[in-house]
Design an enzyme around this catalytic site. Structure first.
Site, PDB file in Angstrom:
ATOM      1  CG  ASP A  16      -2.283   0.266   0.972  1.00 21.85           C
ATOM      2  OD1 ASP A  16      -2.749  -0.209  -0.080  1.00 21.85           O
ATOM      3  OD2 ASP A  16      -2.902   0.977   1.779  1.00 21.85           O
ATOM      4  NE  ARG A  47       6.074 -11.862   1.385  1.00 22.25           N
ATOM      5  CZ  ARG A  47       5.566 -11.783   2.607  1.00 22.25           C
ATOM      6  NH1 ARG A  47       6.077 -12.498   3.587  1.00 22.25           N
ATOM      7  NH2 ARG A  47       4.527 -11.025   2.860  1.00 22.25           N
ATOM      8  CG  HIS A 239       3.115  11.766  12.148  1.00 22.64           C
ATOM      9  ND1 HIS A 239       4.292  11.357  11.566  1.00 22.64           N
ATOM     10  CD2 HIS A 239       2.160  10.930  11.666  1.00 22.64           C
ATOM     11  CE1 HIS A 239       4.045  10.325  10.769  1.00 22.64           C
ATOM     12  NE2 HIS A 239       2.769  10.042  10.821  1.00 22.64           N
ATOM     13  CE  LYS A 369      -9.221  32.257  16.240  1.00 19.22           C
ATOM     14  NZ  LYS A 369     -10.488  32.765  15.710  1.00 19.22           N
ATOM     15  CG  ASP A 387      -6.237  34.362   6.573  1.00 21.36           C
ATOM     16  OD1 ASP A 387      -5.348  33.500   6.539  1.00 21.36           O
ATOM     17  OD2 ASP A 387      -7.394  34.156   6.202  1.00 21.36           O
ATOM     18  NE  ARG A 453     -14.910  20.038  19.953  1.00 21.86           N
ATOM     19  CZ  ARG A 453     -13.814  20.667  19.528  1.00 21.86           C
ATOM     20  NH1 ARG A 453     -13.717  21.047  18.280  1.00 21.86           N
ATOM     21  NH2 ARG A 453     -12.814  20.916  20.353  1.00 21.86           N
TER      22      ARG A 453
HETATM   23  C1  BG6 Z   1       0.406   7.866   9.043  1.00 19.55           C
HETATM   24  C2  BG6 Z   1      -0.487   7.104   9.970  1.00 19.55           C
HETATM   25  O1  BG6 Z   1       1.707   7.872   9.551  1.00 19.55           O
HETATM   26  O2  BG6 Z   1      -0.056   9.187   8.901  1.00 19.55           O
HETATM   27  C3  BG6 Z   1      -1.914   7.134   9.458  1.00 19.55           C
HETATM   28  O3  BG6 Z   1      -0.045   5.764  10.084  1.00 19.55           O
HETATM   29  C4  BG6 Z   1      -2.375   8.535   9.167  1.00 19.55           C
HETATM   30  O4  BG6 Z   1      -2.784   6.524  10.410  1.00 19.55           O
HETATM   31  C5  BG6 Z   1      -1.339   9.291   8.330  1.00 19.55           C
HETATM   32  O5  BG6 Z   1      -3.595   8.460   8.473  1.00 19.55           O
HETATM   33  C6  BG6 Z   1      -1.696  10.763   8.223  1.00 19.55           C
HETATM   34  O6  BG6 Z   1      -0.849  11.410   7.308  1.00 19.55           O
HETATM   35  P1  BG6 Z   1      -1.311  12.753   6.580  1.00 19.55           P
HETATM   36  O7  BG6 Z   1      -0.104  13.185   5.836  1.00 19.55           O
HETATM   37  O8  BG6 Z   1      -2.468  12.373   5.719  1.00 19.55           O
HETATM   38  O9  BG6 Z   1      -1.711  13.688   7.671  1.00 19.55           O
END
Ligand code: BG6
Length: 479
Positions: A16, A47, A239, A369, A387, A453
């Protein structure tokens, strides 16, 4: 060296990630001339039993945004090699193909970039195979690995040790694609190139900072993977924590990758242990309908955690890191909320706090803001925005995909936007005690409605530690 023919070897070529991210990024680099036709060859390895054309057909539909001519030219540079991830046979064959291409190219030196678009369980064996069979005899060999790097401190350290025996740190590129995003890269510039922010960026002026990630879809067929990791390992520990580093770190000595990464490590090491009453976990209703997710799963698909930084700049300022799947919208942003104005003669206190918002996606933007006079005859105030929306300001600029940039950085040998080994360790140190408590069921995920939310307890936590929701208009009644 910057020169010589380049072989990019995508391991896990039929998966993927390769299809959706790696090949499209390579294609865009190719179409823009960063990978030159006579100089580059791409090898897919996996594979499955596929022909060269079979692989080309598989990825073709994902390669968009350039001409048909570019596309067919690009596809001609792709070859497929099949083999397993733990046998010498496949990797010997791969090496033979790559070497043949290098010989036919006749350049003096060559470059080999291995991209591991694979589950981390096979990293050690694959890296061993590369080391044994596929090292470049006449130029550099670099390896890109994808997260998750381990599941906690010990497993991450073990993985680092295994890979560290096979490759030097400067050959290993641990990718965190958030570091390739335009507005994440902009954080350093904003903070350290603007006099406006320098004196304000501290505990004297900032009340709280939120770093938020929302997605409006669930685990969509990835439940099996996701359930073993959860949102903290999937998004927050990597992240959001990288974004946190750039927002919170001290000014680096220079822009050299090592100087920047030194500062990131320092700020990570200044984070206090996370307290249980500063964590909210959630799981969306319906998550367990995925047949690959166990019925009694306590895996969070939402989490909000407060980081407390124990240093001179940030003592007392909460950093709220929040991430969730299956929420009402898709958005990632950094929200810096300033303190109230002392001696507020306009009485806009609490409703009129300044905020500086950096929206990473979608529609990159930053806005501030401000409280301004509501235009008109009355002396009333309202909140308005200064902005900078990229779509408006940079109408003709195409913002590169994160993966595009990061692959190009790897080819150029620039590790600034990659995670260093000690940085990874410091990141795991912050989250491991909490993760172990969650895994042992000592903290429970609160159910929430998909499309909402998230649990209301998360909003309550944000307000409790200081975040004040700002309102649009403030009318000052006559006294
Ligand atoms: C990936 C996560 O690292 O980052 C995913 O495994 C998530 O779960 C994705 O959807 C989000 O990436 P972006 O760039 O779409 O914010």
């Amino acid at each position: 060296s910057e020169h010589g023919c380049l072989s990019v070897i995508v391991l896990g070529a039929s998966g993927d990630l390769a299809k959706k991210k790696t090949f499209p990024a390579l294609f865009h680099l190719f179409a823009q001339g960063f990978l030159q036709s006579g100089e580059v060859h791409i090898f897919g390895y996996a594979r499955s039993n596929l022909s060269d054309d079979g692989l080309r057909e598989r990825i073709r539909g994902y390669l968009k945004g350039a001409s048909e001519e570019h596309l067919s030219e690009f596809l001609q540079h792709i070859k497929y090699v099949s083999g397993s991830y733990d046998s010498g046979e496949g990797f010997e064959k791969l090496n033979k193909e790559v070497s043949e291409y290098e010989m036919s190219n006749k350049s003096e030196s060559s470059r080999r970039l291995f991209y591991l678009a694979l589950p981390p369980s096979v990293y050690p064996s694959v890296c061993k195979m590369i080391r044994t069979y596929c090292m470049n005899p006449s130029g550099w060999t670099r390896v890109i690995v994808e997260k998750p790097f381990g599941k906690d401190l010990d497993s991450a350290e073990e993985l680092s040790a295994q890979l560290g025996e096979l490759f030097d740190e400067n050959q290993l590129y641990r990718i965190d694609h958030y570091l390739g995003k335009e507005l994440v890269q902009n954080l350093l510039v904003l903070r350290f190139a603007n006099r406006l922010f320098l004196p304000l960026w501290n505990r004297d002026n900032i009340d709280n900072i939120q770093i938020v990630f929302r997605e409006d879809f669930g685990t969509d067929g990835r439940g099996g993977y996701f359930d073993q990791y959860g949102i903290i390992r999937d998004i927050i520990q990597n992240h959001l924590l990288q974004v946190f580093c750039l927002v919170a770190m001290e000014k680096p000595v220079s822009l050299k990758p090592e100087h920047i990464r030194d500062e990131k490590v320092k700020v990570l090491q200044s984070v206090n242990p996370i307290k249980h009453d500063e964590v909210v976990l959630g799981q969306y209703e319906g998550y367990k309908d995925d047949p690959t997710v166990p019925d009694d799963s306590n895996t969070p698909t939402f989490a909000s955690v407060v980081l407390r930084v124990h240093n001179e700049r940030w003592e007392g300022v909460p950093f709220i890191l929040k991430a969730g799947k299956a929420l009402s919208s898709r958005k990632a942003e950094v929200r810096v909320q300033f303190k109230d104005v002392p001696g507020d003669i306009f009485r806009c206190k609490k409703q009129g706090r300044n905020e500086f918002v950096i929206r990473l996606q979608p529609s990159e933007a930053m806005y501030m803001k401000l409280t301004v006079k509501k235009p008109g005859l009355e002396m009333a105030t309202e909140q308005s925005e200064l902005d900078l929306s990229y779509g408006m300001r940079y109408q003709n600029v195409k913002i590169p995909e994160a993966y595009e940039r990061l692959i190009l950085d790897t080819i150029r040998g620039d590790q600034q936007h990659f995670v260093r080994r000690d940085e990874l360790k410091a990141a795991w140190q912050i989250f491991t005690p909490l993760l172990h408590d969650i895994d042992a069921g000592r903290l429970k995920a609160i159910p929430y409605q998909p499309g909402s939310r998230g649990p209301k307890e998360a909003d309550e936590l944000s307000s409790r530690v200081g975040y004040v929701q700002t309102h649009g208009y403030i009318w000052i009644p006559p006294t």
